[in-house]
Design an enzyme around this catalytic site. Structure first.
Site, PDB file in Angstrom:
ATOM      1  N   ASP A  76       6.693  -3.666  10.280  1.00 44.73           N
ATOM      2  CA  ASP A  76       5.226  -3.519  10.429  1.00 44.73           C
ATOM      3  C   ASP A  76       4.798  -3.678  11.877  1.00 44.73           C
ATOM      4  OD1 ASP A  76       4.310  -6.808   9.041  1.00 44.73           O
ATOM      5  OD2 ASP A  76       5.882  -6.180  10.419  1.00 44.73           O
ATOM      6  N   ARG A  84       0.841  -1.213   0.000  1.00 43.94           N
ATOM      7  CA  ARG A  84       0.000   0.000   0.000  1.00 43.94           C
ATOM      8  C   ARG A  84       0.867   1.251   0.000  1.00 43.94           C
ATOM      9  NH1 ARG A  84      -4.314   0.128   4.528  1.00 43.94           N
ATOM     10  NH2 ARG A  84      -2.549  -0.537   5.839  1.00 43.94           N
ATOM     11  N   SER A 142       8.377  -4.973   6.026  1.00 44.87           N
ATOM     12  CA  SER A 142       8.103  -6.023   7.032  1.00 44.87           C
ATOM     13  C   SER A 142       8.998  -7.225   6.866  1.00 44.87           C
ATOM     14  CB  SER A 142       6.634  -6.409   6.942  1.00 44.87           C
ATOM     15  OG  SER A 142       5.856  -5.233   6.937  1.00 44.87           O
TER      16      SER A 142
HETATM   17  C1  G6P Z   1      -1.415  -4.746   7.898  1.00 41.58           C
HETATM   18  C2  G6P Z   1      -0.206  -3.829   8.065  1.00 41.58           C
HETATM   19  C3  G6P Z   1       0.987  -4.361   7.356  1.00 41.58           C
HETATM   20  C4  G6P Z   1       1.240  -5.790   7.820  1.00 41.58           C
HETATM   21  C5  G6P Z   1       0.018  -6.604   7.560  1.00 41.58           C
HETATM   22  C6  G6P Z   1       0.205  -7.975   8.086  1.00 41.58           C
HETATM   23  O1  G6P Z   1      -1.875  -4.700   6.622  1.00 41.58           O
HETATM   24  O2  G6P Z   1      -0.514  -2.557   7.540  1.00 41.58           O
HETATM   25  O3  G6P Z   1       2.098  -3.591   7.615  1.00 41.58           O
HETATM   26  O4  G6P Z   1       2.338  -6.306   7.157  1.00 41.58           O
HETATM   27  O5  G6P Z   1      -1.083  -6.084   8.241  1.00 41.58           O
HETATM   28  O6  G6P Z   1      -0.911  -8.708   7.806  1.00 41.58           O
HETATM   29  P1  G6P Z   1      -1.087  -9.553   6.486  1.00 41.58           P
HETATM   30  O7  G6P Z   1      -2.172 -10.505   6.821  1.00 41.58           O
HETATM   31  O8  G6P Z   1      -1.478  -8.633   5.440  1.00 41.58           O
HETATM   32  O9  G6P Z   1       0.176 -10.246   6.234  1.00 41.58           O
HETATM   33  C1  BGC Z   2       9.076 -10.794   8.934  1.00 34.74           C
HETATM   34  C2  BGC Z   2       8.861  -9.686   9.937  1.00 34.74           C
HETATM   35  C3  BGC Z   2       7.428  -9.197   9.855  1.00 34.74           C
HETATM   36  C4  BGC Z   2       6.478 -10.341   9.946  1.00 34.74           C
HETATM   37  C5  BGC Z   2       5.057  -9.905   9.859  1.00 34.74           C
HETATM   38  C6  BGC Z   2       8.025 -11.842   9.064  1.00 34.74           C
HETATM   39  O1  BGC Z   2       8.152 -12.784   8.065  1.00 34.74           O
HETATM   40  O2  BGC Z   2      10.340 -11.379   9.126  1.00 34.74           O
HETATM   41  O3  BGC Z   2       9.736  -8.659   9.727  1.00 34.74           O
HETATM   42  O4  BGC Z   2       7.229  -8.311  10.889  1.00 34.74           O
HETATM   43  O5  BGC Z   2       6.727 -11.275   8.932  1.00 34.74           O
HETATM   44  O6  BGC Z   2       4.759  -9.345   8.660  1.00 34.74           O
END
Ligand code: G6P
Ligand code: BGC
Ligand code: BGC
Length: 925
Positions: free
Chosen positions: A665, A550, A611
């Site tokens: 994140d 995003r 992330s």
């Molecule tokens: C939200 C946050 C992201 C995060 C994500 C993890 O969208 O804004 O920064 O990485 O959650 O959740 P997801 O299920 O999208 O991996």
């Molecule tokens: C990453 C982290 C991140 C997490 C959640 C992991 O695979 O190593 O940096 O915070 O995923 O998105």
């Protein structure tokens, strides 16, 4: 009694037990007898009314609507299919209640489709009256005693015995081996059994007997045993009809019509329990004074009346006796003399009626029987007595036909069939001993259900074989359940195991902070404070690493934070392509977003939520340690990703961006929630990946100078256990998923918890259970062998409470899985076990973090909030609750509030950027 009236009746004056009235001449006698028997005539109209009322009562009960005591019960039996013929094995069958004061034990060998039919071996035991009316324990001990007596006499190997319990009384079943007695019928009235699980009572008695270890795997109503015992060649029978001491029927109903069952596909066998049908409206007119007298005298006045007491073999003899006694007292029979035997209840049994009614037996036999009752039998008496027997039996057969016709109409309705062709298995001594019963029944059924082509199949061995069939199915299901439990057992983590994970994580945190070898990198993020609300300005933010990429515009004002964002996709080939390609894609999106938001040419401060594990050297410097979550873009690991972004910006003419901060994140989520709740000092992500960060005391962070204040630490707990510290908990399914991943041996904790992997763990378990024959009849399907076909979102859908089993089936069928209802239930249990373990492990991690913070601050009690984001945490119906429960269990001195982040970590990145800008501003002043 007045229906007969005194006119013209003569009796031998003064003799004891003889009627004082004048005796009628023989021809009058027969008329008077026929007149008396008139009341046993049930007209076709009355039968149709009974049929209709019974049908109404059946459908009301099926809809789960409260039904008066006088209605049929419609009890689900958990038998979902008629025999496949594949059932095989040796089974012990214990029959109690079908034939009144006797129980029967059978040894049944099922030979499956190949083998020929083996004759069951059986033995009958008479139950003493005091046992039928005494304490329940005595009855079940008696049954267990008969069992071992029977088995003692058998030469077979008696290891691993599996028993089917045919218990012919109204029961609420909650499973094939769980059944609670509603009420006794038919001469039984043991105490301490009604309202109890009769399977458990039998298991306890067998245990007390201690002679054999017998596994009671199924409890079956005798009607079901009769239906299931139908010879495969002639059947399958879909109705089981028993008329023995009692009467009842069962039939295969469409599961979707049975309100109490959460089923919409397939059929389920319903025990009608029509013995309790007694709608006075339609039965009142056909009741005789003899029926009322019989009920009053019976063991259970008011119960099982009228239907059972007008049809069941336990009562037919009594009805005949009452009529004969009445006619004798009126001087119409036996010279107007009764006898003590004739006046005593139960002196005329079903067998007597069978003999007397049997046209072949002839008057001679009737004479003998009546003399045995101490009666002086006149010339015409024998014939008149046969009339009485025939009248009682004919009425029973016709009433039974009305009930059967109601079941046939019900089947026509539920199968929307005009013409119904069906086979009815019949069982019980009334059928065996009274051949006329079946013929009257057949004729009457044709009258009442003309659109039904009904064939009647006598059950060959009273249903023993059918009970063995059900037991074979139950044994198969029980074996499957055991295999399922064994397969899922490693996923069921107990308190000690979770506390051990918490302790190991704590130890790894300390080592990581000290810079010692640890699977937790404990990366300083250079975020030293959560927002204090004074932040202001417009910021660009990028959010990469979750389900979606995003770009956000975040406006921070005194009035709060306003966010405008756009989701862009990062195709797998870009995520796994070259680093340059990936970052060029990111810059393309930023430019597209700026154009759409009219920001082109503006160089807003930018916060980059990235992330992935980065060793940060400053707020705007982050060296990517390794990719995770399906990313593997080349030439990035070991690089400063802020530089990679700036280089990409550089490659794009006329774009100016001021990258101020790179945040994980977890940090973005903590900051975003911290903006609302200053106690939020932990960030948690459970989405595609999983990770956590928290505010650590700077003095504990070896990598960063300074002893006062705090530093937010990105734990990168996804890698927890990469040093083998979780191997005790890892299952072969985890190993399968790890080996198939693009980073085997890495992110162990993440691969047991996060959304990218849970679906795959479930798929591997389903493959194993299919190979064991537990699921999908052992048929492996191409679809199920396809990686990532079982999405983690299916777990959230399948486990949602609002979803009935039928919807679970719909999801699985879309996957092309041929499943039965039992399969759907097992898939649900697999999903529950996998997600529960994930949530508990996550909870153990959070408990380690909050306990660290509490002890850091030397607090007795800690109140802290945790900012959370991630699709799995947010969408799974039970995940968040299980995490919170595990934290309460493992960190009781911490009051932890979980705050679901509404705006994602993009807002958090913007706030980190805002803080950095504010601090930079202050530094410049
Ligand atoms: C939200 C946050 C992201 C995060 C994500 C993890 O969208 O804004 O920064 O990485 O959650 O959740 P997801 O299920 O999208 O991996
Ligand atoms: C990453 C982290 C991140 C997490 C959640 C992991 O695979 O190593 O940096 O915070 O995923 O998105
Ligand atoms: C019981 C039924 C049984 C029937 C025939 C009735 O009294 O309630 O469960 O099927 O007798 O044995």
């Amino acid at each position: 009694m007045d229906s007969i009236g005194p006119v013209g009746l003569q009796q031998r004056e003064g003799a004891p037990g003889c009627s004082q009235e004048g005796l009628p001449c023989p021809s009058d006698s027969s008329e008077l007898v026929l007149e008396c028997l008139q009341q046993f005539k049930v007209t076709e109209t009355q039968l149709q009314q009974i049929q209709a009322s019974l049908l109404g009562s059946m459908e009301q009960a099926l809809r789960g609507q409260a039904t008066p005591a006088s209605a049929v019960r419609m009890l689900p039996t958990y038998v979902g299919s008629t025999p496949h013929g594949t059932e095989q094995g040796d089974f012990v069958v214990l029959e109690l209640g079908a034939t009144g004061a006797s129980l029967r034990v059978l040894w049944v060998t099922l030979m499956g489709t190949e083998g020929h039919r083996m004759e069951p071996q059986s033995q009958e035991f008479v139950i003493p009256p005091e046992v039928m009316l005494g304490p329940g324990q005595q009855l079940f001990d008696f049954a267990a005693h008969c069992l071992s007596e029977f088995l003692d006499a058998l030469p077979m190997d008696k290891q691993g015995l599996q028993l089917g319990f045919s218990f012919s009384f109204p029961c609420h079943q909650t499973g094939l081996d769980r059944s609670t007695l509603i009420s006794w019928t038919k001469g039984f009235r043991c105490s301490g059994v009604e309202g109890h699980d009769v399977v458990q009572l039998l298991r306890d008695a067998i245990e007390r007997q201690g002679a054999y270890s017998i596994d009671v795997v199924a409890v079956v109503n005798d009607t079901v045993g009769t239906m299931m015992g139908c010879e495969p060649g002639v059947g399958p029978c879909e109705i089981g009809l028993v008329v023995d001491t009692g009467t009842n029927a069962c039939y295969m109903e469409e599961a979707r019509h049975v309100a109490v069952l959460d089923e919409d596909r397939g059929r389920v066998c319903i025990s009608v329990e029509w013995g309790s049908f007694s709608d006075d409206g339609v039965l009142g007119p056909v009741l005789t004074t003899f029926d009322h007298a019989l009920d009053r005298e019976s063991l259970n006045p008011g119960a099982q009346r009228w239907f059972e007491k007008m049809i069941g073999g336990l009562y037919l003899g009594e009805l005949v006796r009452l009529v004969l006694a009445h006619l004798a007292q009126r001087g119409v029979l036996f010279g107007g003399c009764t006898s003590p035997a004739l006046l005593s209840r139960g002196s005329i049994l079903l067998d007597h009626v069978a003999e007397m009614e049997d046209p072949l037996a002839g008057a001679a036999r009737v004479h003998a029987l009546l003399q045995d009752l101490g009666l002086s039998v006149g010339a015409s008496d024998a014939e008149l007595v046969q009339y009485v027997c025939a009248a009682v039996l004919t009425r029973a057969a016709r009433l039974c036909a009305a009930a059967l016709a109601a079941v046939l109409s019900r089947l026509q309705h539920s199968r929307e069939q005009q013409m119904l062709q069906i086979a009815v298995a019949t069982g019980g001594r009334v059928f065996e001993r009274h051949p006329s019963f079946l013929s009257v029944l057949q004729k009457t059924v044709m009258l009442l259900a003309p659109q039904c082509d009904v064939s009647f199949i006598p059950s060959v061995d009273g249903g023993g074989r059918g009970v063995a069939m059900v037991t074979a199915v139950a044994a198969r299901l029980a074996a499957h359940r055991r295999l399922l439990e064994e397969t899922l057992a490693p996923f069921r983590l107990n308190h000690n195991q979770l506390a051990a994970v918490q302790a190991q994580m704590r130890e790894a945190m300390v080592k990581g902070l000290r810079g010692e070898a640890s699977s937790l990198r404990m990366l300083p993020t250079y975020v030293r404070a959560t927002p204090d609300g004074t932040e202001r300005g417009d910021f660009l933010a990028l959010d990469l690493g979750g389900t979606n990429f995003r770009v956000l515009l975040v406006r921070v004002t005194a009035g709060g934070v306003k966010i405008t964002s756009q989701v862009y996709s990062i195709p797998e080939d870009v995520a796994q392509g070259s680093g340059q390609q990936l970052f060029d894609r990111i810059v393309d999106c930023i430019v597209d977003f700026q154009q759409k938001q009219g920001l082109s040419g503006q160089s807003l401060p930018l916060g980059f939520t990235f992330s992935f594990p980065c060793r940060q050297l400053g707020l705007d410097q982050g060296i990517l340690l390794n990719w995770t979550k399906g990313f593997s873009a080349s030439d990035c690991e070991g690089q400063d990703v802020v530089c990679l972004l700036r280089e990409a910006i550089g490659r794009r003419q006329a774009v100016e961006l001021n990258v101020v901060a790179i945040v994980n994140d977890t940090v973005g989520t903590m900051m975003s929630c911290g903006y609302e709740d200053p106690r939020c000092e932990v960030g948690l992500i459970v989405g595609t990946g999983t990770n956590a960060c928290y505010m650590e005391e700077l003095r504990n962070v070896a990598a960063v100078a300074g002893d006062s204040g705090h530093m937010c630490i990105n734990m990168e707990w996804g890698a927890f256990g990469d040093d083998g510290s979780l191997d005790l908990l890892r299952t072969c399914f985890d190993a399968n998923v790890d080996q198939a991943s693009i980073n085997p041996g890495k992110q162990s904790f993440e691969k047991m918890i996060s959304g990218m992997y849970l679906g795959e763990i479930v798929r591997h378990i389903l493959l194993r259970l299919t190979s064991l024959g537990v699921l999908f009849r052992g048929q492996q399907t191409q679809r199920l062998q396809t990686r990532d076909i079982f999405k983690t979102k299916f777990l959230s859908e399948i486990e949602s409470d609002s979803l009935a089993l039928r919807q679970v089936r719909a999801i699985l069928e879309d996957l092309g899985l041929p499943l039965t209802s039992d399969d759907a239930l097992m898939v649900l249990e697999v999903c529950q076990a996998v997600s529960q373990r994930a949530a508990q492990l996550c909870g153990a991690g959070v408990a380690a973090v909050v306990e660290k913070i509490r002890e850091n601050r030397g607090l007795e009690e800690l109140t802290v909030s945790v900012g959370v984001d991630g699709t799995l945490y947010k969408l799974h119906p039970h995940f968040s609750g299980l995490v919170a429960a595990t934290v309460r269990e493992l960190a009781p001195r911490c009051e932890v509030t979980f705050l679901q982040s509404e705006d994602g970590s993009g807002k958090g990145a913007a706030l980190v950027t805002a803080v950095a800008c504010r601090l930079a501003q202050m530094a410049r002043v």
